[in-house]
Design a protein around this motif. Structure first.
Motif, mmCIF file in Angstrom:
data_model
loop_
_atom_site.group_PDB
_atom_site.id
_atom_site.type_symbol
_atom_site.label_atom_id
_atom_site.label_comp_id
_atom_site.label_asym_id
_atom_site.label_seq_id
_atom_site.Cartn_x
_atom_site.Cartn_y
_atom_site.Cartn_z
ATOM 1 N N SER A 18 -13.574 -2.334 12.675
ATOM 2 C CA SER A 18 -12.752 -1.228 12.192
ATOM 3 C C SER A 18 -12.198 -1.524 10.803
ATOM 4 C CB SER A 18 -11.610 -0.964 13.179
ATOM 5 O OG SER A 18 -10.776 0.064 12.703
ATOM 6 N N LYS A 19 -11.698 -2.743 10.609
ATOM 7 C CA LYS A 19 -11.147 -3.136 9.305
ATOM 8 C C LYS A 19 -12.214 -3.084 8.217
ATOM 9 C CE LYS A 19 -7.376 -6.120 10.789
ATOM 10 N NZ LYS A 19 -6.843 -7.493 10.793
ATOM 11 N N LEU A 20 -13.401 -3.591 8.528
ATOM 12 C CA LEU A 20 -14.489 -3.585 7.541
ATOM 13 C C LEU A 20 -14.872 -2.169 7.149
ATOM 14 C CD1 LEU A 20 -16.825 -6.388 8.917
ATOM 15 C CD2 LEU A 20 -15.549 -6.433 6.771
ATOM 16 N N ARG A 21 -15.007 -1.305 8.151
ATOM 17 C CA ARG A 21 -15.377 0.086 7.874
ATOM 18 C C ARG A 21 -14.325 0.764 7.009
ATOM 19 N NH1 ARG A 21 -13.454 4.362 9.775
ATOM 20 N NH2 ARG A 21 -12.565 3.442 11.667
ATOM 21 N N LYS A 22 -13.077 0.600 7.389
ATOM 22 C CA LYS A 22 -11.990 1.224 6.642
ATOM 23 C C LYS A 22 -11.883 0.680 5.220
ATOM 24 C CE LYS A 22 -9.264 2.331 10.726
ATOM 25 N NZ LYS A 22 -8.079 1.961 11.538
ATOM 26 N N SER A 23 -12.084 -0.634 5.056
ATOM 27 C CA SER A 23 -12.005 -1.221 3.709
ATOM 28 C C SER A 23 -13.136 -0.725 2.820
ATOM 29 C CB SER A 23 -11.991 -2.749 3.771
ATOM 30 O OG SER A 23 -13.259 -3.253 4.096
ATOM 31 N N ALA A 24 -14.230 -0.277 3.449
ATOM 32 C CA ALA A 24 -15.348 0.289 2.688
ATOM 33 C C ALA A 24 -15.130 1.772 2.403
ATOM 34 C CB ALA A 24 -16.654 0.096 3.459
ATOM 35 N N GLY A 25 -14.028 2.326 2.924
ATOM 36 C CA GLY A 25 -13.719 3.736 2.686
ATOM 37 C C GLY A 25 -14.565 4.691 3.504
ATOM 38 N N MET A 26 -15.095 4.206 4.620
ATOM 39 C CA MET A 26 -15.943 5.048 5.474
ATOM 40 C C MET A 26 -15.174 5.561 6.672
ATOM 41 S SD MET A 26 -19.613 3.125 5.678
ATOM 42 C CE MET A 26 -20.447 4.531 6.409
ATOM 43 N N GLN A 28 -15.361 7.115 10.668
ATOM 44 C CA GLN A 28 -16.216 6.878 11.835
ATOM 45 C C GLN A 28 -17.408 7.820 11.823
ATOM 46 O OE1 GLN A 28 -13.658 7.140 15.272
ATOM 47 N NE2 GLN A 28 -13.142 4.968 15.161
ATOM 48 N N LYS A 29 -17.191 9.046 11.392
ATOM 49 C CA LYS A 29 -18.282 10.026 11.335
ATOM 50 C C LYS A 29 -19.360 9.588 10.346
ATOM 51 C CE LYS A 29 -19.138 14.960 10.846
ATOM 52 N NZ LYS A 29 -18.541 16.284 10.636
ATOM 53 N N GLN A 30 -18.945 9.067 9.197
ATOM 54 C CA GLN A 30 -19.918 8.593 8.207
ATOM 55 C C GLN A 30 -20.694 7.391 8.737
ATOM 56 O OE1 GLN A 30 -16.954 8.040 5.142
ATOM 57 N NE2 GLN A 30 -17.793 9.729 3.917
ATOM 58 N N MET A 31 -19.990 6.474 9.414
ATOM 59 C CA MET A 31 -20.666 5.301 9.983
ATOM 60 C C MET A 31 -21.653 5.744 11.048
ATOM 61 S SD MET A 31 -21.369 2.113 10.140
ATOM 62 C CE MET A 31 -20.153 1.244 9.174
ATOM 63 N N THR A 37 -26.068 7.734 15.210
ATOM 64 C CA THR A 37 -25.404 7.938 16.494
ATOM 65 C C THR A 37 -24.281 8.958 16.324
ATOM 66 O OG1 THR A 37 -24.438 6.762 18.387
ATOM 67 C CG2 THR A 37 -23.778 5.995 16.188
ATOM 68 N N GLN A 38 -23.425 9.070 17.312
ATOM 69 C CA GLN A 38 -22.317 10.020 17.292
ATOM 70 C C GLN A 38 -20.996 9.298 17.059
ATOM 71 O OE1 GLN A 38 -22.823 13.431 17.598
ATOM 72 N NE2 GLN A 38 -24.968 12.847 17.495
ATOM 73 N N ARG A 39 -20.009 10.005 16.508
ATOM 74 C CA ARG A 39 -18.705 9.415 16.212
ATOM 75 C C ARG A 39 -18.039 8.784 17.435
ATOM 76 N NH1 ARG A 39 -13.999 9.419 17.162
ATOM 77 N NH2 ARG A 39 -14.107 11.316 18.394
ATOM 78 N N PRO A 40 -18.088 9.392 18.637
ATOM 79 C CA PRO A 40 -17.447 8.752 19.798
ATOM 80 C C PRO A 40 -17.994 7.352 20.097
ATOM 81 C CG PRO A 40 -17.891 11.042 20.282
ATOM 82 C CD PRO A 40 -18.593 10.733 18.974
ATOM 83 N N ASN A 41 -19.265 7.121 19.770
ATOM 84 C CA ASN A 41 -19.836 5.786 19.977
ATOM 85 C C ASN A 41 -19.212 4.771 19.037
ATOM 86 O OD1 ASN A 41 -21.535 6.744 21.986
ATOM 87 N ND2 ASN A 41 -23.145 7.242 20.519
ATOM 88 N N ILE A 42 -18.922 5.178 17.818
ATOM 89 C CA ILE A 42 -18.269 4.285 16.862
ATOM 90 C C ILE A 42 -16.835 4.027 17.315
ATOM 91 C CG2 ILE A 42 -17.540 3.984 14.458
ATOM 92 C CD1 ILE A 42 -20.634 3.902 14.973
#
Length: 79
Positions: A18-26, A28-31, A37-42
């Motif tokens: 979660s920290k890595l994704r957020k620090s990249a400015g992404m 959950q939907k973008q990831m 896949t779908q956002r609920p999986n992230i």
């Protein structure tokens, strides 16, 4: 930007993702879109209270999107 995160439990891995994704400015939907896949999986993947352990390949794919890789260290347990 973070260079390295050390985790000693699956809960810490989830928090780190979660920290890595957020620090990249992404979001959950973008990831989810990047991983096909779908956002609920992230959301589940990042939920440190989730009972199921993620696949190693899922963690590897997640961090690769962010320009990271996974390293493994096996250490003797403390008694």
């Amino acid at each position: 930007m973070m260079k390295e995160l050390r985790c000693t439990s699956i809960e810490e891995v989830r928090i780190a993702l979660s920290k890595l994704r957020k620090s990249a400015g992404m979001t959950q939907k973008q990831m989810a879109r990047e991983l096909g896949t779908q956002r609920p999986n992230i959301s589940r993947l990042e939920d440190h209270n989730c009972a199921n352990s993620p696949r190693v390949s899922t963690i590897e794919s997640f961090v690769e999107v962010l320009g990271f890789s996974v390293e493994y260290t096996i250490v003797k347990q403390k008694k």
